[in-house]
Design an enzyme around this catalytic site. Structure first.
Site, PDB file in Angstrom:
ATOM      1  N   LYS A 152       2.079  -3.451   6.720  1.00 33.43           N
ATOM      2  CA  LYS A 152       2.507  -3.569   5.313  1.00 33.43           C
ATOM      3  C   LYS A 152       4.017  -3.388   5.199  1.00 33.43           C
ATOM      4  CE  LYS A 152      -1.508  -4.295   3.338  1.00 33.43           C
ATOM      5  NZ  LYS A 152      -1.817  -5.607   2.746  1.00 33.43           N
ATOM      6  N   SER A 160       0.830  -1.200   0.000  1.00 29.17           N
ATOM      7  CA  SER A 160       0.000   0.000   0.000  1.00 29.17           C
ATOM      8  C   SER A 160       0.866   1.251   0.000  1.00 29.17           C
ATOM      9  CB  SER A 160      -0.857  -0.005   1.267  1.00 29.17           C
ATOM     10  OG  SER A 160      -1.441   1.256   1.476  1.00 29.17           O
ATOM     11  N   TYR A 211      -1.829  -0.234  10.639  1.00 33.17           N
ATOM     12  CA  TYR A 211      -2.070  -0.871   9.336  1.00 33.17           C
ATOM     13  C   TYR A 211      -0.851  -0.686   8.425  1.00 33.17           C
ATOM     14  CZ  TYR A 211      -3.525  -1.100   4.484  1.00 33.17           C
ATOM     15  OH  TYR A 211      -3.574  -1.366   3.142  1.00 33.17           O
TER      16      TYR A 211
END
Ligand code: UDP
Length: 316
Positions: A131, A103, A127
């Site tokens: 990643k 991302s 989050y």
């Protein structure tokens, strides 16, 4: 259609089997499905024992920034452990080509809003940390065993739907993201959009992002699978268009595509949001021979087709 036979493994925590049935309808091909959690190593072993894979595309991750702040352990558990178990099982079965959904969130706050792969990762929420950590794990794995070929695709803001209107985004509960929220306002499921801040230093004061049609995004995965890098190589690519659109620009484009009004109210900024960022997609353009072909207007037209034909998502 790219000619691959596809096997899907999903724990369905945020989805259902209905899109798989629709993919079968669209392609005329069966989709083999295993309802498993990737962290369940014996269950995943069983899948690899039964199937014969050339490569794996790993999409299995939780992705709501706000939830990751309130439930960091759940996010680290799901996103990291699923990847570790997957790689372990792949290695045992000598399947060593992996394309991973990363991302743009891995970039975080940078000196320039135009994100390029050479920038150091600096995520700002759990989050994004999951990643970035996974990318590190995958890079280390390639270093340790040069027979792996791993590609991390850094998605910017995926929007739109399949042009047939048969498959699209169907979030659980209140959508976190702009595009599904706008679609639900247009179709009358929600009374108004809340615009998170109109006092940013951008073209009209609202946040600017690089929106990418999901079909272009899907084609980026095929390009990554078919790109033949040196063995033992780990590579990252931005998948974005290279230009940004503001919240109001997205709303206007959706109004035009749908012919519906999109009432909105301006509220304070959402915590953790950046004013503006967009991709430098030149590496993917050059090495994967991939670039976006669809516009914001295309994504709105396809998104509206999906939402108007399926006002209650896959339950319609
Ligand atoms: N946004 C908004 N209202 C919403 C959801 C999002 O104004 O209900 C704005 C958000 O502040 C950002 C842009 O829309 O500027 C894209 O947000 P989204 O959550 O879709 O993606 P993000 O870039 O945060 O991953």
């Amino acid at each position: 259609m790219s000619g691959y036979s596809v096997v899907v493994a999903d724990n369905l925590c945020n989805s259902s089997v209905e899109p798989l049935r629709r993919i079968e309808k669209l392609t005329g091909q069966p989709v083999t499905f295993y309802n498993i959690d990737l962290r369940d190593e014996p269950a995943l072993e069983n899948v690899f024992a039964q199937e014969n894979f050339d490569g794996v595309i790993h999409f299995a991750g939780l992705k709501a920034v706000g939830d990751s702040v309130t439930n960091p352990l759940g996010y680290y558990d799901n996103n990291l452990l699923s990847t570790i178990v997957l790689c372990r099982v792949m290695a045992r079965h000598n399947v060593k080509q992996l394309v991973f959904s990363s991302s743009a969130t891995v970039y975080g706050i940078q000196a320039s809003p135009k994100y390029v792969e050479t920038m150091a990762m600096a995520p700002v929420n759990p989050y994004g940390h999951t990643k970035a950590m996974i990318e590190q794990i995958l890079a280390d794995l390639c270093m340790s065993d040069p027979t792996w070929r791993i590609t991390a695709l850094r998605y910017f803001n995926p929007i739109g739907a399949h042009p047939s209107g048969l498959i699209g985004e169907d979030p659980n509960g209140i959508p976190n993201n702009l595009f599904p929220f706008v679609m639900q306002v247009a179709v009358g499921k929600r009374p108004e959009l809340i615009v998170f801040g109109n006092d940013y230093d951008t073209v009209d004061g609202t946040g600017v992002r690089d929106y990418i049609h999901v079909v272009d995004l899907a084609l980026g995965h095929i390009a990554a699978l078919e790109h033949d890098p040196e063995p033992g190589s780990y590579a990252t690519y931005n998948l974005g268009s290279g230009s940004g659109s503001s919240v109001f620009e997205v709303v206007d484009a959706f109004k035009t595509a749908s012919g519906r009004d999109i009432p909105y109210k301006v509220a304070p900024r959402r915590s953790g949001d950046l004013a503006i960022y967009y991709a430098d997609p030149s590496k993917a353009n050059r090495l994967l021979n991939w670039k976006t072909a669809k516009t914001l207007a295309d994504a709105c037209a396809d998104g509206w087709k999906w939402q108007s034909q399926n006002p209650n998502g896959y339950a319609s």
